[in-house]
Design a protein around this motif. Structure first.
Motif, PDB file in Angstrom:
ATOM      1  N   LEU A  76      31.833  57.445  30.545  1.00  0.00           N
ATOM      2  CA  LEU A  76      31.389  57.290  32.093  1.00  0.00           C
ATOM      3  C   LEU A  76      31.403  58.751  32.734  1.00  0.00           C
ATOM      4  O   LEU A  76      30.689  59.094  33.602  1.00  0.00           O
ATOM      5  CB  LEU A  76      32.622  56.407  32.820  1.00  0.00           C
ATOM      6  CG  LEU A  76      32.595  54.988  32.853  1.00  0.00           C
ATOM      7  CD1 LEU A  76      33.820  54.390  33.477  1.00  0.00           C
ATOM      8  CD2 LEU A  76      31.355  54.442  33.760  1.00  0.00           C
ATOM      9  N   CYS A 141      32.773  45.500  23.586  1.00  0.00           N
ATOM     10  CA  CYS A 141      34.359  45.347  24.315  1.00  0.00           C
ATOM     11  C   CYS A 141      34.456  44.102  25.039  1.00  0.00           C
ATOM     12  O   CYS A 141      35.517  43.174  24.687  1.00  0.00           O
ATOM     13  CB  CYS A 141      34.737  46.742  25.037  1.00  0.00           C
ATOM     14  SG  CYS A 141      36.144  46.275  25.900  1.00  0.00           S
ATOM     15  N   ASN A 222      36.530  40.099  36.154  1.00  0.00           N
ATOM     16  CA  ASN A 222      36.155  41.270  35.380  1.00  0.00           C
ATOM     17  C   ASN A 222      35.180  41.227  34.502  1.00  0.00           C
ATOM     18  O   ASN A 222      34.194  42.116  34.108  1.00  0.00           O
ATOM     19  CB  ASN A 222      37.420  41.533  34.754  1.00  0.00           C
ATOM     20  CG  ASN A 222      37.613  43.163  34.215  1.00  0.00           C
ATOM     21  OD1 ASN A 222      37.265  43.345  32.916  1.00  0.00           O
ATOM     22  ND2 ASN A 222      37.912  44.252  35.043  1.00  0.00           N
TER      23      ASN A 222
ATOM     24  N   LEU B 286      39.664  53.684  38.013  1.00  0.00           N
ATOM     25  CA  LEU B 286      40.343  52.441  37.738  1.00  0.00           C
ATOM     26  C   LEU B 286      40.515  52.050  36.495  1.00  0.00           C
ATOM     27  O   LEU B 286      41.410  51.586  35.825  1.00  0.00           O
ATOM     28  CB  LEU B 286      39.357  51.343  38.308  1.00  0.00           C
ATOM     29  CG  LEU B 286      39.163  51.489  39.990  1.00  0.00           C
ATOM     30  CD1 LEU B 286      38.136  50.510  40.508  1.00  0.00           C
ATOM     31  CD2 LEU B 286      40.428  51.109  40.536  1.00  0.00           C
ATOM     32  N   THR B 291      43.528  50.583  32.025  1.00  0.00           N
ATOM     33  CA  THR B 291      43.617  50.433  30.596  1.00  0.00           C
ATOM     34  C   THR B 291      44.089  51.525  29.761  1.00  0.00           C
ATOM     35  O   THR B 291      44.694  51.484  28.672  1.00  0.00           O
ATOM     36  CB  THR B 291      42.480  49.804  30.140  1.00  0.00           C
ATOM     37  OG1 THR B 291      41.271  50.623  30.513  1.00  0.00           O
ATOM     38  CG2 THR B 291      42.228  48.294  30.226  1.00  0.00           C
TER      39      THR B 291
HETATM   40  C1  HEM Z   1      32.336  50.785  27.331  1.00  0.00           C
HETATM   41  C2  HEM Z   1      32.167  50.097  28.321  1.00  0.00           C
HETATM   42  C3  HEM Z   1      33.082  49.498  28.981  1.00  0.00           C
HETATM   43  C4  HEM Z   1      34.553  48.936  28.627  1.00  0.00           C
HETATM   44  C5  HEM Z   1      35.023  48.734  27.178  1.00  0.00           C
HETATM   45  C6  HEM Z   1      35.237  48.497  29.760  1.00  0.00           C
HETATM   46  C7  HEM Z   1      36.256  47.740  29.689  1.00  0.00           C
HETATM   47  C8  HEM Z   1      37.015  47.439  30.728  1.00  0.00           C
HETATM   48  C9  HEM Z   1      38.266  46.755  30.782  1.00  0.00           C
HETATM   49  C10 HEM Z   1      38.893  46.165  29.521  1.00  0.00           C
HETATM   50  C11 HEM Z   1      38.800  46.403  31.978  1.00  0.00           C
HETATM   51  C12 HEM Z   1      39.809  45.619  32.433  1.00  0.00           C
HETATM   52  C13 HEM Z   1      41.200  46.293  32.930  1.00  0.00           C
HETATM   53  C14 HEM Z   1      42.125  45.360  32.987  1.00  0.00           C
HETATM   54  O1  HEM Z   1      42.303  44.303  32.182  1.00  0.00           O
HETATM   55  O2  HEM Z   1      43.042  45.531  33.698  1.00  0.00           O
HETATM   56  C15 HEM Z   1      37.737  47.353  32.672  1.00  0.00           C
HETATM   57  C16 HEM Z   1      37.804  47.151  34.288  1.00  0.00           C
HETATM   58  C17 HEM Z   1      36.903  47.619  35.193  1.00  0.00           C
HETATM   59  N1  HEM Z   1      35.749  48.501  34.562  1.00  0.00           N
HETATM   60 FE1  HEM Z   1      35.244  48.409  32.697  1.00  0.00          FE
HETATM   61  N2  HEM Z   1      34.576  48.783  30.767  1.00  0.00           N
HETATM   62  C18 HEM Z   1      33.299  49.411  30.514  1.00  0.00           C
HETATM   63  C19 HEM Z   1      32.232  50.166  31.342  1.00  0.00           C
HETATM   64  C20 HEM Z   1      32.461  50.000  32.456  1.00  0.00           C
HETATM   65  C21 HEM Z   1      31.563  50.524  33.593  1.00  0.00           C
HETATM   66  C22 HEM Z   1      30.151  51.053  33.099  1.00  0.00           C
HETATM   67  C23 HEM Z   1      31.847  50.520  34.544  1.00  0.00           C
HETATM   68  C24 HEM Z   1      31.281  50.793  35.979  1.00  0.00           C
HETATM   69  C25 HEM Z   1      30.830  51.894  36.245  1.00  0.00           C
HETATM   70  C26 HEM Z   1      33.073  49.786  34.747  1.00  0.00           C
HETATM   71  C27 HEM Z   1      33.767  49.365  35.904  1.00  0.00           C
HETATM   72  C28 HEM Z   1      34.911  48.708  35.738  1.00  0.00           C
HETATM   73  C29 HEM Z   1      35.793  48.607  36.950  1.00  0.00           C
HETATM   74  C30 HEM Z   1      35.612  48.830  38.285  1.00  0.00           C
HETATM   75  C31 HEM Z   1      36.965  47.695  36.282  1.00  0.00           C
HETATM   76  C32 HEM Z   1      37.996  47.192  37.119  1.00  0.00           C
HETATM   77  C33 HEM Z   1      39.373  48.084  36.820  1.00  0.00           C
HETATM   78  C34 HEM Z   1      40.493  47.096  37.316  1.00  0.00           C
HETATM   79  O3  HEM Z   1      40.522  45.897  37.078  1.00  0.00           O
HETATM   80  O4  HEM Z   1      41.468  47.867  37.891  1.00  0.00           O
HETATM   81  N3  HEM Z   1      33.480  49.444  33.261  1.00  0.00           N
HETATM   82  N4  HEM Z   1      36.857  47.924  32.065  1.00  0.00           N
END
Ligand code: HEM
Lengths: 563, 330
Positions: A76, A141, A222, B286, B291
């Motif tokens: 990112l 993931c 999510n 975030l 995480t």
């Molecule tokens: C390799 C790619 C990615 C993985 C493995 C991934 C994984 C995760 C996981 C596991 C969470 C949840 C956390 C929880 O359960 O509390 C999360 C939340 C989130 N992800 Fe990703 N993500 C990826 C890519 C992205 C991308 C490209 C974006 C946008 C730019 C993004 C934006 C978010 C946002 C905004 C959250 C919310 C965070 C929260 O719940 O506090 N993610 N991601």
């Protein structure tokens, strides 16, 4: 019939692991077990590489590293970083002329940067590598987590921990009601408030309990969000493969038919077929532009409108359509946007015998906000060939510093300043030529003059007479079709809703435990837990407590101090 | 439609009046700040909350961080001055709101068409965000850190960025623009407050660490007057978590507008590129929080970097980088 999954299935949320400096007591069992599975956050893969696991081990290690949160985080950051040069250097996609100019001005650095793809950042292999890796990582993931989440949603809430008083939200009260009655009431209240409920009868030797869980939409949201990101990527790919973009300049009174040859510039996607161009045509009846007069923003654009007569397909009834900046022409599955405008002076050239050898309105391109416009009139049918190069000025002025220029974008005092050249236009050389530029090699300048509308100029060599008849306006239209557009919109709206659910909803659990107390009363304990930082279950625990049949209430409350 | 110059002048007058009121408010907050004794930064005092956590199960994640509360304990004296300052700030914000309204009425459109108007609106959004939070929480310690940036923004607006009331260039005449910019302005307000909380968190955290180690700290005086660092951290996080979906929406609305005006929903124009960078940076924050377990300092740095990209998108891109998003009269 228990389909309650093993609580150890999901690992600890790494966020819980105390980091060296934080003075946090080791997790106490009660809450820890209770909190398991409250999140499907992925396990942080151990970062160290396998010592001797062979090819398969390395592959597995690579995959785990790629799909880890830490890698996602780094990717990112890289993605953000990689887009920075795209905003600093001019980009081929949007400003090809500026790129050429930049490289001309800084040849060595320019060529070096060009090789790095700095002028084509968003189409460069390294940019693609970052986002493709990110999305592989995302898919790797998120998809397993989706499966895990699916199992969790269908499973029963985890059993009540033995010691509820260790949980952050805890109430203890006494009741005259039968233990089973308290449990039934609690379960009923929870079900009515849409909690997922599981119970153990009051006759259980360890005491009966009710366990309930709510807020699965957090995880669902999510996952939906992350999957929708994949959808957006797909939409963008679809659009750039199967779409097209073209720009066409049309003079007032002239027509445009939607074929590739008629575009001034045309960028098709790799999978675009010219036969897909919808067969519409239109005539620009008139164009109107209005500008601010006076004040600090003198000359700023205020109103653009183009009146068109559109034939949606051959043989169809022509319709009148007005196109404005935020109101494109929609026809045959494409949209035509009004993106620019300017003036096209009408010039007549007569040879020495008074025969008309040229008469047309020629598009001049605006160079500044006051529409000082430059252009070339090429007259190939005289011997030697003739060209007129110069300015069209809607509100003419001349001064020593700037030479001929316009002071206002509207045609208050129009004039042309032309230089006449004779010689060989080089049209037969086979080299592609810009209609806006004169290749003066092989030509001689024979004179210059300024003309108002209606004035004529007999060239100094007597070979021809040039008349500035007047001018029309032209408008440019960007015609585009992006077949991925609707999907992009859908996916981004879904992403936003998923995101809101993920960030605003909290997953939470409550438990009620009953035990016979001294003197025949029922000791009731109510406790709750959430993982979200911005939420608390205090209100819900409170409401549940109040809904219970309590006659004698000696309740003690533990709510952690507001840290 | 023509510009109503009387209303436009009234708008300018109101904006100046609001600046006077904000200045008074700033003095009040400063006086309050100076006369506050502050808290003890040593671990015994600071660890109280954590210890209480440990008692109740020991897992810090479930801590209910609060924006403040009557049991704050941080500022017994100086409250009077802060209360007056808050009231004056309400007045200033109402004046500013009226100024923005007059501006809109004078040009018969939403007053969100150039950097001057956008700055007024952002200042208003920052102040209002703070005041709304202050209705529910005791955030008097934060007042001074909100009023000063608001005053700076307004000062910049009326001097460098001032633009006469006028109609819009055609590309900006779209209700999607209004939606897009309104959302962006609200985000600007909230992200600013969050960034203030993150910065103050770093000060408080350093103060606590140094106090624990018995080392001196040149900002100890400031750190002492702030709430506990965990609370600041939680506040910064919560604002971003609430605002991130809105920022996402702002970008989507912008893309819809771009599609209507230029025929493509995304074209990597510098403004779009930096909106994307900001979005990715906040997403990284975030993620780091959610995480990777990057609570605390590292997360705060990510949040500040994200806010810096947000600011750059506004000032840097509009002034330094050419693009289609040119506002009338920078
Ligand atoms: C390799 C790619 C990615 C993985 C493995 C991934 C994984 C995760 C996981 C596991 C969470 C949840 C956390 C929880 O359960 O509390 C999360 C939340 C989130 N992800 Fe990703 N993500 C990826 C890519 C992205 C991308 C490209 C974006 C946008 C730019 C993004 C934006 C978010 C946002 C905004 C959250 C919310 C965070 C929260 O719940 O506090 N993610 N991601």
């Amino acid at each position: 019939m228990t389909d309650r999954p093993d609580v150890d299935l999901a690992a600890e949320d790494p966020a819980d692991v105390p980091t060296g400096t934080d003075a946090v007591a080791p997790p106490a069992d009660g809450e820890d077990a209770a909190a398991r599975r409250l999140s499907t956050a992925p396990v942080e893969a151990p970062a160290d590489a396998p010592v001797s696991l062979g090819l398969l081990g390395w592959l597995r290690w690579g995959w785990r590293t790629l799909t880890s949160m830490r890698t996602a985080l780094i990717l990112l950051f890289l993605l953000a970083l990689a887009s920075v040069p795209g905003s600093i250097f001019p980009q081929r996609g949007t400003a090809p002329v500026d790129v050429t100019q930049w490289i001309q001005e800084n040849p060595a650095l320019g060529r070096f940067l060009d090789r790095l793809g700095m002028f084509d950042v968003f189409a460069s292999p390294w940019f693609a590598a970052i986002y493709l890796l990110l999305f592989v990582s995302l898919a790797g993931c998120v998809l397993p987590r989706a499966a895990q989440h699916w199992r969790i949603v269908r499973s029963r809430p985890p059993a009540a921990p033995l010691n509820l008083s260790r949980l952050p939200e805890h109430r203890r009260l006494e009741s005259d009601a039968e233990p089973q009655r308290v449990l039934d009431d609690a379960a009923q209240w929870l079900r009515a408030h849409r909690w997922r409920v599981d119970t153990e009868a009051a006759t259980d030797p360890d005491g009966g309990w009710v366990a309930a869980e709510k807020g699965y939409a957090r995880e669902t949201g999510n996952l939906v969000f992350h999957v929708a990101l994949l959808g957006i990527l797909l939409a963008v790919a679809l659009g750039s493969l199967a779409g097209f973009r073209g720009v066409v300049l049309v003079r007032e009174g002239s027509s445009f038919a939607d074929t590739r040859a008629q575009y001034d510039s045309f960028t098709p996607g790799r999978a675009f077929d010219d036969a897909d161009l919808p067969p519409f045509a239109f005539t620009l009846d008139s164009f109107d532009a209005q500008f601010q007069r006076g004040g600090q923003q003198d000359g700023a654009a205020r109103e653009f409108s183009a009146d068109l007569t559109v034939t949606p397909e051959p043989g169809a009834e022509p319709e009148k359509v007005r196109v404005e900046v935020n109101e494109p022409l929609v026809v045959g599955g494409v949209k035509a946007f009004l993106v620019g405008h300017g003036y096209a002076p009408t010039v007549t050239v007569r040879d020495a015998d008074g025969e008309i050898v040229f008469r047309d309105s020629v598009v001049f391109l605006p160079q500044d906000g006051a529409f000082t416009s430059t252009g070339v009139v090429k007259v190939p049918d005289t011997v030697p060939q003739l060209a007129l190069q110069g300015f069209f000025l809607p509100t003419a002025a001349v001064d020593d510093v700037r030479g001929p220029h316009s002071t206002f974008p509207e045609d208050d005092d129009p004039a042309v300043f032309l230089a006449a050249w004779t010689g060989d236009l080089g049209l037969d050389s086979g080299r592609p030529q810009s209609v806006y530029r004169l290749d003066t090699e092989g030509m001689t300048r024979i004179g210059i003059d300024a003309l108002r509308p209606g004035e004529s100029w007999e060239l100094p060599d007597g070979s021809a007479t040039v008349t500035f008849d007047g001018y029309v306006e032209w408008a440019s239209f960007s015609v585009a079709r992006d077949p991925g557009k609707e999907l992009a919109l859908l996916a981004s709206v879904v992403a936003m809703i998923g995101l809101a659910a993920s960030l605003l909803i909290s997953r939470r659990r409550v438990w009620v435990r009953v035990n016979p107390g001294p003197g025949g009363v029922t000791v009731v304990e109510v406790a709750g837990l959430t993982r979200s930082e911005h939420a608390s279950v205090a209100d819900e625990v409170e409401a549940l407590t109040e809904a219970l049949p309590v006659t004698t209430s000696t309740s003690t409350t533990t709510t952690p101090p507001r840290a | 439609m023509s510009v109503d110059t009387t209303l436009a002048q009234a708008s300018n007058g109101l904006v100046y009046a609001s600046m006077v009121a904000y200045t008074v408010s700033m003095i009040g907050f400063a006086a309050s700040f100076a006369s506050t004794k502050g808290r003890d930064l040593t671990p015994a005092a600071t660890a109280q909350g954590v210890a209480a956590d440990a008692e109740s199960g020991g897992v810090a994640v479930v801590t209910r961080t609060d924006l403040g509360g009557p049991d704050d304990g941080a500022l017994p004296p100086g409250r009077r001055a802060a209360n007056i300052a808050t009231s004056v700030m309400w007045l200033a914000t109402i004046l500013l709101g009226a100024g923005i309204l007059m501006r809109g009425l004078s040009v018969h459109r939403m007053p969100l068409g150039n950097m001057y108007e956008f700055s007024l609106a952002s200042g208003f959004a920052v102040a209002l965000t703070y005041l709304v939070i202050s209705l529910r929480r005791d955030v008097r310690w934060l007042g001074i850190f909100v009023v000063i940036p608001v005053l700076l923004t307004l000062g910049l607006a009326v001097t460098v960025l001032y633009t006469e009331a006028a109609q819009l260039v055609p590309a900006l005449k779209s209700y999607w623009l209004v939606i897009h910019v309104s959302a962006a302005v609200i985000c600007a307000g909230a992200f600013s407050i969050s960034a203030a909380a993150s910065s103050l968190y770093l000060v408080a955290d350093t103060g606590e660490r140094r106090a624990a180690a018995g080392q001196p700290y040149w900002l100890a005086g400031l750190a002492r007057r702030l709430p506990e660092s965990t609370r600041l951290d939680g506040m910064a996080y919560r604002i971003i978590a609430f605002m991130f979906p809105l920022w996402t929406f702002a970008i989507i609305a912008g893309a819809i507008w771009a599609e209507n005006a230029w025929g493509r929903y995304w074209g990597w124009d510098p403004k779009e590129t930096w909106a994307f960078i900001t979005w990715v940076a906040y997403a990284a924050y975030l993620h780091a929080r959610a995480t990777a377990g990057w609570k605390g300092r590292r997360a705060a740095y990510v949040a500040l970097v994200a806010f810096a990209t947000f600011l750059f998108n506004y000032f840097g891109v509009n002034i330094l980088l050419p693009g289609l998003h040119s506002y009338g009269g920078v």
